[in-house]
Enzyme design. Sequence first.
Site, PDB file in Angstrom:
ATOM      1  N   HIS A 128       3.613 -10.242   2.603  1.00 53.80           N
ATOM      2  CA  HIS A 128       2.663 -11.237   3.132  1.00 53.80           C
ATOM      3  C   HIS A 128       1.850 -11.978   2.082  1.00 53.80           C
ATOM      4  O   HIS A 128       1.085 -12.871   2.408  1.00 53.80           O
ATOM      5  CB  HIS A 128       1.741 -10.605   4.195  1.00 53.80           C
ATOM      6  CG  HIS A 128       0.688  -9.683   3.665  1.00 53.80           C
ATOM      7  ND1 HIS A 128      -0.638 -10.040   3.649  1.00 53.80           N
ATOM      8  CD2 HIS A 128       0.745  -8.445   3.166  1.00 53.80           C
ATOM      9  CE1 HIS A 128      -1.344  -9.030   3.161  1.00 53.80           C
ATOM     10  NE2 HIS A 128      -0.518  -8.048   2.867  1.00 53.80           N
ATOM     11  N   THR A 143      13.579   3.983  10.583  1.00 58.11           N
ATOM     12  CA  THR A 143      14.513   2.891  10.878  1.00 58.11           C
ATOM     13  C   THR A 143      14.055   1.622  10.182  1.00 58.11           C
ATOM     14  O   THR A 143      12.884   1.252  10.268  1.00 58.11           O
ATOM     15  CB  THR A 143      14.595   2.674  12.405  1.00 58.11           C
ATOM     16  OG1 THR A 143      15.049   3.901  12.983  1.00 58.11           O
ATOM     17  CG2 THR A 143      15.547   1.552  12.766  1.00 58.11           C
ATOM     18  N   THR A 177       0.849  -1.197   0.000  1.00 61.85           N
ATOM     19  CA  THR A 177       0.000   0.000   0.000  1.00 61.85           C
ATOM     20  C   THR A 177       0.883   1.245   0.000  1.00 61.85           C
ATOM     21  O   THR A 177       0.660   2.187  -0.748  1.00 61.85           O
ATOM     22  CB  THR A 177      -0.918  -0.010   1.244  1.00 61.85           C
ATOM     23  OG1 THR A 177      -1.801  -1.122   1.108  1.00 61.85           O
ATOM     24  CG2 THR A 177      -1.707   1.271   1.384  1.00 61.85           C
ATOM     25  N   SER A 216       4.908  -7.222  -2.186  1.00 60.49           N
ATOM     26  CA  SER A 216       4.530  -7.251  -0.769  1.00 60.49           C
ATOM     27  C   SER A 216       4.994  -8.536  -0.107  1.00 60.49           C
ATOM     28  O   SER A 216       4.981  -9.597  -0.748  1.00 60.49           O
ATOM     29  CB  SER A 216       2.999  -7.153  -0.674  1.00 60.49           C
ATOM     30  OG  SER A 216       2.583  -7.253   0.671  1.00 60.49           O
ATOM     31  N   CYS A 252      -8.592  -6.413   1.648  1.00 58.81           N
ATOM     32  CA  CYS A 252      -7.735  -5.336   2.142  1.00 58.81           C
ATOM     33  C   CYS A 252      -8.513  -4.073   2.478  1.00 58.81           C
ATOM     34  O   CYS A 252      -8.003  -3.183   3.115  1.00 58.81           O
ATOM     35  CB  CYS A 252      -6.661  -5.020   1.123  1.00 58.81           C
ATOM     36  SG  CYS A 252      -5.686  -6.455   0.729  1.00 58.81           S
ATOM     37  N   ASN A 309      -6.200  -8.986  -7.988  1.00 55.19           N
ATOM     38  CA  ASN A 309      -6.337  -9.725  -6.727  1.00 55.19           C
ATOM     39  C   ASN A 309      -7.721 -10.342  -6.530  1.00 55.19           C
ATOM     40  O   ASN A 309      -7.890 -11.220  -5.708  1.00 55.19           O
ATOM     41  CB  ASN A 309      -6.022  -8.812  -5.543  1.00 55.19           C
ATOM     42  CG  ASN A 309      -6.709  -7.472  -5.627  1.00 55.19           C
ATOM     43  OD1 ASN A 309      -6.586  -6.755  -6.622  1.00 55.19           O
ATOM     44  ND2 ASN A 309      -7.444  -7.118  -4.602  1.00 55.19           N
ATOM     45  N   GLN A 312       0.226  -9.590  -6.535  1.00 61.01           N
ATOM     46  CA  GLN A 312      -0.346 -10.931  -6.681  1.00 61.01           C
ATOM     47  C   GLN A 312       0.399 -11.751  -7.727  1.00 61.01           C
ATOM     48  O   GLN A 312       0.213 -12.963  -7.820  1.00 61.01           O
ATOM     49  CB  GLN A 312      -1.833 -10.831  -7.072  1.00 61.01           C
ATOM     50  CG  GLN A 312      -2.720 -10.161  -6.036  1.00 61.01           C
ATOM     51  CD  GLN A 312      -3.013 -11.032  -4.821  1.00 61.01           C
ATOM     52  OE1 GLN A 312      -2.761 -12.251  -4.816  1.00 61.01           O
ATOM     53  NE2 GLN A 312      -3.536 -10.433  -3.772  1.00 61.01           N
TER      54      GLN A 312
HETATM   55  N1  PLP Z   1      -1.959  -4.526  -4.373  1.00 57.31           N
HETATM   56  C1  PLP Z   1      -2.633  -5.671  -4.521  1.00 57.31           C
HETATM   57  C2  PLP Z   1      -2.910  -6.175  -5.889  1.00 57.31           C
HETATM   58  C3  PLP Z   1      -3.069  -6.382  -3.412  1.00 57.31           C
HETATM   59  O1  PLP Z   1      -3.731  -7.531  -3.567  1.00 57.31           O
HETATM   60  C4  PLP Z   1      -2.796  -5.869  -2.117  1.00 57.31           C
HETATM   61  C5  PLP Z   1      -3.331  -6.560  -0.927  1.00 57.31           C
HETATM   62  O2  PLP Z   1      -4.307  -7.283  -1.010  1.00 57.31           O
HETATM   63  C6  PLP Z   1      -2.072  -4.678  -2.018  1.00 57.31           C
HETATM   64  C7  PLP Z   1      -1.675  -4.024  -3.167  1.00 57.31           C
HETATM   65  C8  PLP Z   1      -1.710  -4.090  -0.683  1.00 57.31           C
HETATM   66  O3  PLP Z   1      -0.718  -4.868  -0.083  1.00 57.31           O
HETATM   67  P1  PLP Z   1      -0.303  -4.623   1.462  1.00 57.31           P
HETATM   68  O4  PLP Z   1      -1.233  -5.465   2.264  1.00 57.31           O
HETATM   69  O5  PLP Z   1       1.134  -5.105   1.546  1.00 57.31           O
HETATM   70  O6  PLP Z   1      -0.435  -3.191   1.731  1.00 57.31           O
END
Ligand code: PLP
Length: 389
Positions: A211, A247, A76, A209, A336, A151, A189
Amino acid sequence: MPRKNNKIYLDYAATTPVDGEVLKAMMPYFNEKFGNASSIHSFGQEAMTAIDQAREKIARYFNCDFTEIIFTGSATESNNLVIKGFKFQKKHIITTKIEHESILEPLKELEKMGHKVTYLPVDKEGLIKISNLEKAIKDTTILISIIYANNEIGTIQPIKEIGKLLEKINKKRKENNLARIYFHTDAVQALNYLECRPDWLKVDLLTFSGHKIYGPKGIGGLYVRKNTPLSPIISGGGQEFGLRSGTENISSIIGLAKAVELALENKEKNYKKIFDLRNQLLKDIIKDNKIAVKINGLRNDCLPNILNIRFPGINNETLIIALDQAGVAISAGSACSSRALAASHVLTAIGLTPKQVKESIRISIGKNTTKQEIKKAIRIINKYEKLLI
Ligand code: PLP
């Protein structure tokens, strides 16, 4: 440590568990090697060396210079940095209607400030038309940001083709003294399954990302091609080559690098396993259902792990809750945004009515999913689908 209960997790597009090897790599950096990378003493040096090595590792996998990899607090944040980080005056940006909220929301802010944004439409499968993109380009266009793989429905956009086209367009613009157009893709994704090397894709900026690739939450990355005129949105101590102060989150950076390594080393193997499971799931849901299940997006040529389907006549919220109580975790789409099931802008963009959006669910498979889990999930889904008609 894997889950010990019998619940079946089929929401890997929302988040993934941290891989055991990733966790192992991270552990020493919580308390044993805890230094602040900005400190001059040996604790700081140790931390800085570890961060440099993580950055170099990702750069190797991305075939880029290590100074082109920036660590952020999330994808994000990476997306916000791209959208808000261009120093431009009332310029024009092109994107699509099916971007993640972390692109769309900052763009709304820019629009309020007077910037112009073109939102490209998508067809019923979720694909943009390159000809529409070409038509949308203006002399004032500074940035194009297009999601690599969606996503919610898993549709893959032709990023490499767009990259090639932009190379030609930028050549002509240079001859005509017009500013270069920078090209960004949100590859959050995509990284598990698709070729993401920026030079191959011909992108200037690429978001990823932790996670979503079996790494930790709260860590993101951004590839920034050399000489891209990006300004920081977080200022302070000047870390991350001045682009992201704060940091460094050392344990998560180490985890992200390990997660990138595992994802890219095992890409083909994971792709095949997951695509086979998705196809099995789809075949059995279609076969065993009384009602005609519809696929949102493409049946093939999409991300192997995402299956977005519609059960006409069934409310998705009721189905999701019933399945959760029966031990199967799925979702309605993007996790999200909020816990509430807001009408999906992606499903709306591919032409679904509000009623059809409310009949749609997203099942997403991961590398830990087993055949047995898929079989059990199919039995449970089909049982509840019959009960809910
Ligand atoms: N972009 C896409 C395509 C996503 O699927 C997501 C999270 O679902 C994000 C951005 C945001 O990722 P983060 O959770 O690391 O902020």
